[in-house]
Structures are given as C-alpha cells and as structure tokens.
Design a protein around this motif. Structure first.
Motif, short mmCIF file in Angstrom:
data_model
loop_
_atom_site.label_atom_id
_atom_site.label_comp_id
_atom_site.label_asym_id
_atom_site.label_seq_id
_atom_site.Cartn_x
_atom_site.Cartn_y
_atom_site.Cartn_z
N PRO A 1 53.26 -30.81 13.79
CA PRO A 1 52.02 -30.04 13.81
C PRO A 1 52.22 -28.66 14.43
CG PRO A 1 52.02 -31.68 15.55
CD PRO A 1 53.26 -31.93 14.75
N TYR A 2 51.32 -27.75 14.09
CA TYR A 2 51.36 -26.37 14.59
C TYR A 2 50.04 -26.02 15.26
CZ TYR A 2 55.70 -24.96 12.23
OH TYR A 2 57.01 -24.81 11.84
N VAL A 3 50.14 -25.22 16.31
CA VAL A 3 48.95 -24.62 16.93
C VAL A 3 48.62 -23.37 16.12
CG1 VAL A 3 47.94 -23.68 19.02
CG2 VAL A 3 49.66 -25.48 19.18
N GLN A 4 47.44 -23.34 15.52
CA GLN A 4 47.07 -22.27 14.60
C GLN A 4 45.84 -21.52 15.12
OE1 GLN A 4 46.83 -23.67 10.53
NE2 GLN A 4 48.23 -25.36 10.94
N THR A 5 45.82 -20.23 14.86
CA THR A 5 44.69 -19.41 15.30
C THR A 5 44.20 -18.55 14.13
OG1 THR A 5 46.09 -17.57 16.05
CG2 THR A 5 45.58 -19.30 17.65
N LEU A 6 42.90 -18.36 14.09
CA LEU A 6 42.26 -17.41 13.20
C LEU A 6 41.50 -16.41 14.07
CD1 LEU A 6 40.81 -19.63 10.32
CD2 LEU A 6 42.63 -17.92 10.11
N GLU A 7 41.64 -15.13 13.76
CA GLU A 7 41.03 -14.11 14.60
C GLU A 7 40.55 -12.94 13.75
OE1 GLU A 7 42.14 -11.39 18.55
OE2 GLU A 7 43.67 -12.60 17.54
N LEU A 8 39.40 -12.41 14.11
CA LEU A 8 38.90 -11.17 13.52
C LEU A 8 39.34 -10.02 14.41
CD1 LEU A 8 35.29 -12.23 12.46
CD2 LEU A 8 37.20 -11.69 10.94
N ALA A 9 40.31 -9.25 13.95
CA ALA A 9 40.88 -8.15 14.73
C ALA A 9 40.54 -6.82 14.08
CB ALA A 9 42.40 -8.32 14.85
N ARG A 10 40.49 -5.79 14.91
CA ARG A 10 40.17 -4.46 14.41
C ARG A 10 41.36 -3.89 13.64
NH1 ARG A 10 35.60 -2.36 13.38
NH2 ARG A 10 34.86 -3.34 15.32
N GLY A 11 41.10 -3.33 12.44
CA GLY A 11 42.13 -2.74 11.61
C GLY A 11 41.74 -1.35 11.15
N ARG A 12 42.53 -0.80 10.23
CA ARG A 12 42.26 0.56 9.75
C ARG A 12 41.01 0.61 8.89
NH1 ARG A 12 48.29 2.65 7.81
NH2 ARG A 12 49.30 2.54 9.87
N ASN A 13 40.85 -0.38 8.04
CA ASN A 13 39.71 -0.40 7.12
C ASN A 13 38.69 -1.45 7.53
OD1 ASN A 13 41.01 1.56 5.46
ND2 ASN A 13 42.23 -0.06 4.52
N GLY A 14 38.25 -1.39 8.77
CA GLY A 14 37.30 -2.38 9.28
C GLY A 14 38.03 -3.50 9.98
N LEU A 15 37.45 -4.69 9.92
CA LEU A 15 38.04 -5.85 10.55
C LEU A 15 39.07 -6.51 9.64
CD1 LEU A 15 34.85 -7.49 12.13
CD2 LEU A 15 36.60 -6.15 13.31
N GLN A 16 39.99 -7.22 10.26
CA GLN A 16 41.00 -7.98 9.53
C GLN A 16 40.96 -9.43 9.97
OE1 GLN A 16 44.65 -5.97 10.60
NE2 GLN A 16 44.45 -4.47 8.94
N LEU A 17 41.16 -10.32 9.03
CA LEU A 17 41.27 -11.74 9.32
C LEU A 17 42.75 -12.07 9.47
CD1 LEU A 17 39.78 -14.43 9.69
CD2 LEU A 17 39.99 -14.79 7.22
N VAL A 18 43.17 -12.38 10.71
CA VAL A 18 44.59 -12.56 11.04
C VAL A 18 44.85 -14.01 11.41
CG1 VAL A 18 46.48 -11.78 12.52
CG2 VAL A 18 44.69 -10.17 11.84
N PHE A 19 45.97 -14.52 10.94
CA PHE A 19 46.37 -15.90 11.19
C PHE A 19 47.72 -15.92 11.91
CE2 PHE A 19 49.01 -19.48 9.72
CZ PHE A 19 48.26 -20.55 10.15
N THR A 20 47.83 -16.75 12.95
CA THR A 20 49.09 -16.95 13.65
C THR A 20 49.32 -18.45 13.84
OG1 THR A 20 48.02 -16.75 15.82
CG2 THR A 20 49.00 -14.75 14.89
N HIS A 21 50.59 -18.82 13.99
CA HIS A 21 50.92 -20.23 14.16
C HIS A 21 52.15 -20.37 15.05
CE1 HIS A 21 53.32 -18.84 10.76
NE2 HIS A 21 54.19 -19.79 11.04
N ASN A 22 52.14 -21.41 15.88
CA ASN A 22 53.25 -21.79 16.75
C ASN A 22 53.42 -23.30 16.68
OD1 ASN A 22 51.62 -19.42 18.17
ND2 ASN A 22 53.76 -19.14 18.71
N MET A 23 54.65 -23.74 16.75
CA MET A 23 54.89 -25.18 16.77
C MET A 23 54.28 -25.79 18.02
SD MET A 23 58.73 -25.81 15.24
CE MET A 23 58.38 -27.59 15.18
#
Length: 240
Positions: A106-128
């Motif tokens: 399994p992985y620890v997963q995150t979803l985040e709304l981060a500030r980007g150049r063209n508005g907000l970005q939906l960013v995904f990260t994962h760690n074992m």
C-alpha cells in the motif's frame, strides 16, 4: 495579316491580371488551409484536455474507492491513529497503487489543490506505507504528479454516518482522522480558458477501520517507536 495575328501574344496587362487572379486564388487556398489546420489543432487540444480530465477522474475514483483502513501515523498527545486526513483543499489516505506504478504494498497518497500559473492545480503525491514517517515528512517528499490545472476554485468535502447510521451533511474538514469517511466529494470549477467542465465526484469509501489500528500497532516496533509500551505489556503479562 493573318500570320501577324497568330504571332501576337498576351499583353502585359493580361499577364498581370492573370498573376493577380492566381495570387488571390492561392491566398484564399492558403487561408483555408491555415484555418483547417488551426481547427484541427484546437480539436486535438480539446480532446487531449478532455481525456486528461477523464483519466484524472478515473484515477482519483479508483484510488479513493480502494482506500484501506491502515494507519500511517499517530497524533501526539492523544495517540489517535491517522487513517484519513481531510481538509477543504487537502486529503491523505492509504490505498494500493496501480500495478504499473507501484513496487508492491500500500501507498500513502495525497491529493492537494495547490496554487499554479493558471489558477489552482490538482496535485497527487504518493509514498510507500512501509517506512513512511509522518513526523519526518518534508514538502518535497514523494513524487508530485500534476493531474489537472486551470482550476478557478475547488473544495473537498466529507460525509459520515451519525449514531443512527444515517448520512450527515457534507463537511469541508474531516474531524476524525482515526477512521475513514463514508464518502468524499470533489467539486471543482474550471477556468473559462481551460474549456473544461468538471462533473462533481461523490466517491464511496470503505468503512471498517479496525484493521488499520491493528496493523499500525504491529508496525510500531519495526519503526523504532512504541517499544517501551510493548515491553511493559509483555512484562505485565509475565507478572500475571
């Protein structure tokens, strides 16, 4: 007289008129070709953006719906296990990754709304999950993946059951990180420039969290934490 008429060619004015008409025809043809090329590229870009949105939604739905009741940390003081963290612009959970993207487990997963150049970005990260330490987590840990950009505004919302096993209203903060919510809703408003419309997602999750608590307790000695509690409990057993 007739021989002179046969040898007479086009006048300069006629040649100029023919060249002008030919140039006008070529210009019209090139303009049509350029318009068709722009329309083709715009259509390909729209298809690519739509496919990207569809793939992002399918991926998010797949991962959240397969959330596992596994703890990835503990709250200092209360000792409560972290099974799911949720805020209005951030959420963290444990789930298996697709086979071609993972190294097993399994992985620890995150979803985040981060500030980007063209508005907000939906960013995904994962760690074992194996070796994951929430206390030592750094902002640049994990592999950030941009799922979607061009977001004007958005929010994550969570829903749970009350004491009568009835669904409560949606909330923008998950109050009990030691258990999974019943449902997660992701509502995004895209910018006009993106040309996309995000259908609101309401994703059901697994409910039972007992397995995560037991697994976290088993992992504590391996991570070098909680050894004293294990020894004290074993000593109490021996005394009994």
């Amino acid at each position: 007289m007739s021989n002179r008429r046969r040898q007479t060619g086009f006048s300069l004015l006629e040649v100029l008129l023919a060249i002008t008409l030919l140039a006008i025809l070529l210009a019209g043809a090139m303009s049509g070709i350029r318009a068709a090329t722009r329309a083709m590229h715009a259509g390909e870009q729209n298809i690519e953006r739509t496919n990207r949105l569809r793939v992002a939604q399918e991926f998010i739905r797949r991962e959240l719906s397969r959330s596992l009741p596994l703890a990835f940390g503990q709250e200092h003081g209360s000792g409560a296990n972290f099974v799911f963290q949720g805020e209005n612009d951030f959420l963290r959970f444990v789930a298996p990754m697709p086979g071609h993207l993972s190294r097993g487990g399994p992985y620890v997963q995150t979803l985040e709304l981060a500030r980007g150049r063209n508005g907000l970005q939906l960013v995904f990260t994962h760690n074992m999950l194996n070796g994951f330490d929430l206390d030592k987590l750094k902002p640049d840990d994990g592999t950030p993946v941009l799922l979607l950009d061009g977001i004007r505004r958005g929010r994550f919302e969570y829903r749970k059951l009350d004491d009568r096993n009835e669904l409560e209203d949606w909330k923008q903060d998950w109050e009990n990180p030691s258990m999974l919510p019943v449902m997660v809703r992701i509502d995004l408003e895209m910018t006009a420039e993106s040309g996309l419309i995000w259908p609101t997602m309401e994703i059901p999750l697994i409910l039972d969290t007992s397995g995560g608590v037991r697994l976290f307790q088993q992992r504590l000695p391996q991570n070098g934490r909680g050894g004293s509690s294990d020894s004290s409990s074993s000593g109490a057993t021996e005394k009994q």
